[in-house]
Design an enzyme around this catalytic site. Structure first.
Site, mmCIF file in Angstrom:
data_model
loop_
_atom_site.group_PDB
_atom_site.id
_atom_site.type_symbol
_atom_site.label_atom_id
_atom_site.label_comp_id
_atom_site.label_asym_id
_atom_site.label_seq_id
_atom_site.Cartn_x
_atom_site.Cartn_y
_atom_site.Cartn_z
ATOM 1 N N SER A 48 -4.485 106.489 -6.069
ATOM 2 C CA SER A 48 -3.987 106.967 -7.347
ATOM 3 C C SER A 48 -3.690 108.466 -7.280
ATOM 4 O O SER A 48 -2.903 108.912 -6.452
ATOM 5 C CB SER A 48 -4.991 106.618 -8.456
ATOM 6 O OG SER A 48 -4.405 106.760 -9.726
ATOM 7 N N ASP A 163 -2.368 100.432 -9.329
ATOM 8 C CA ASP A 163 -3.374 101.429 -8.968
ATOM 9 C C ASP A 163 -4.526 100.801 -8.181
ATOM 10 O O ASP A 163 -5.183 99.866 -8.646
ATOM 11 C CB ASP A 163 -3.911 102.058 -10.264
ATOM 12 C CG ASP A 163 -4.720 103.314 -10.036
ATOM 13 O OD1 ASP A 163 -5.508 103.347 -9.071
ATOM 14 O OD2 ASP A 163 -4.579 104.260 -10.831
#
Length: 339
Positions: A48, A163
């Protein structure tokens, strides 16, 4: 391994940068301190925001990104979010943000990087982690930052990538890459503390504090000019589930018993995006702590989880020095443990 310098200069490390939304801006401060103190980054694994900061570092554009992000106001952050009321897989398309990041990352192939980078995403079809170390760098980052339900996922080669924090928010390789290399991990899921920014009198340089005050004044002027637009945004918030709490929703009046002594009554239901981000953060913070217990790095730099909200990217001028503060604290503790 001891903390002595390597023969070719600097202490070689494998750097792991965790997931955590705007908290990830502290990664920049951590990297600066590692470089200042003689650590030589030999490889990076990121998830991320950790993937984004790692990509900018190895591509040589971290300075450019830092200069840009520290100038953002709250309104600027909103402008880069492509809100889509019709999006079925995410309310934010992220096209404007990716265009900006593309100015630094577009066209870069991961195989060509001098410092190897591995980006971690999650495939929600196979329900497995995907560790990406080859191919288009911008696409890899796009996949890793796609918070489920908020950012639209990246669909490629039959995979639906989001993510990586949903499965592995702190992707420490299970086996050390080299016995002679230290693994330094930066977790954005540290325990809450009373002063998450550390000693602010030391942590924030005077010029940054002055810039912050100027930005706040400019932002107030923008907010005054955009008052009609703010009304529209409020209606969007209500559309996504942010409504006033009725008085009969008081826990003490609805059969839920008396609230605890430190209970602060809520006057508004949180927005849908706030609920989703809150759920996501709670989940990944819990996973990260379990992972650290089972696979601890050689050096852990913990960033308090209460340092900011996930969407507060306009606070970079505060968050970057805070990352430096916690990095220095962790490295000093590590040195003291060898004395």
């Amino acid at each position: 391994m001891t903390m002595g310098d390597s023969k070719d200069g600097g202490i070689p490390i494998n750097l792991v940068l965790g997931s955590g939304g705007a908290r990830g801006l502290t990664h920049i401060g951590v990297v600066r301190v590692l470089q200042e103190q003689g650590y030589r980054i030999k490889s990076i694994t990121g998830c991320s925001m950790g993937a984004l900061v790692g990509a900018l570092l190895v591509s040589g554009h971290l300075d450019d990104y830092e200069k840009w992000v520290t100038q953002l106001t709250r309104w600027d952050v909103f402008r880069f979010l492509d809100i889509s009321l019709l999006g079925r897989s995410g309310m934010v398309k992220g096209d404007k943000l990716m265009e900006r990041l593309g100015e630094w990352l577009a066209g870069v192939q991961m195989e060509s990087l001098e410092i190897p980078l591995t980006v971690v995403a999650a495939d929600i079809v196979s329900r497995k982690e995907v560790w990406i170390s080859r191919g288009d760098l911008l696409e890899a980052v796009r996949a890793s930052i796609a918070v489920p339900g908020v950012f639209t996922p990246l669909v490629k080669h039959g995979r639906v990538l989001v993510d990586g924090g949903i499965l592995n928010p702190l992707p420490i390789p299970p086996a050390r890459m080299e016995n002679s290399t230290i693994t330094v991990a930066v977790s954005l899921s540290g325990q809450e503390v009373h002063q998450p920014f550390g000693d602010l009198s030391v942590n924030v340089p005077a010029e940054i504090e002055e810039e912050k005050q100027i930005k706040q004044q400019e932002e107030q002027l923008k907010e005054d000019r955009h008052a009609p637009i703010e009304g529209f945004l409020d209606s969007l918030q209500r559309y996504f589930g942010r409504d006033r709490v009725e008085e009969n929703d008081d826990p003490a009046q609805s059969g839920g018993g008396e609230p605890p002594g430190d209970f602060t009554p809520i006057t508004e239901q949180p927005a849908l995006t706030d609920v989703m981000l809150g759920m996501f953060n709670t989940m990944q913070d819990t996973i990260a702590r379990h992972q650290l217990a089972g696979n601890p790095p050689d050096i852990l730099i913990d960033i308090p989880c209460n340092i900011c909200q996930s969407h507060e990217f306009h606070r970079a001028a505060e968050l970057i020095p805070a990352g430096a503060f916690w990095a220095r604290r962790a490295l000093e503790d590590q040195r003291n443990s060898f004395r």
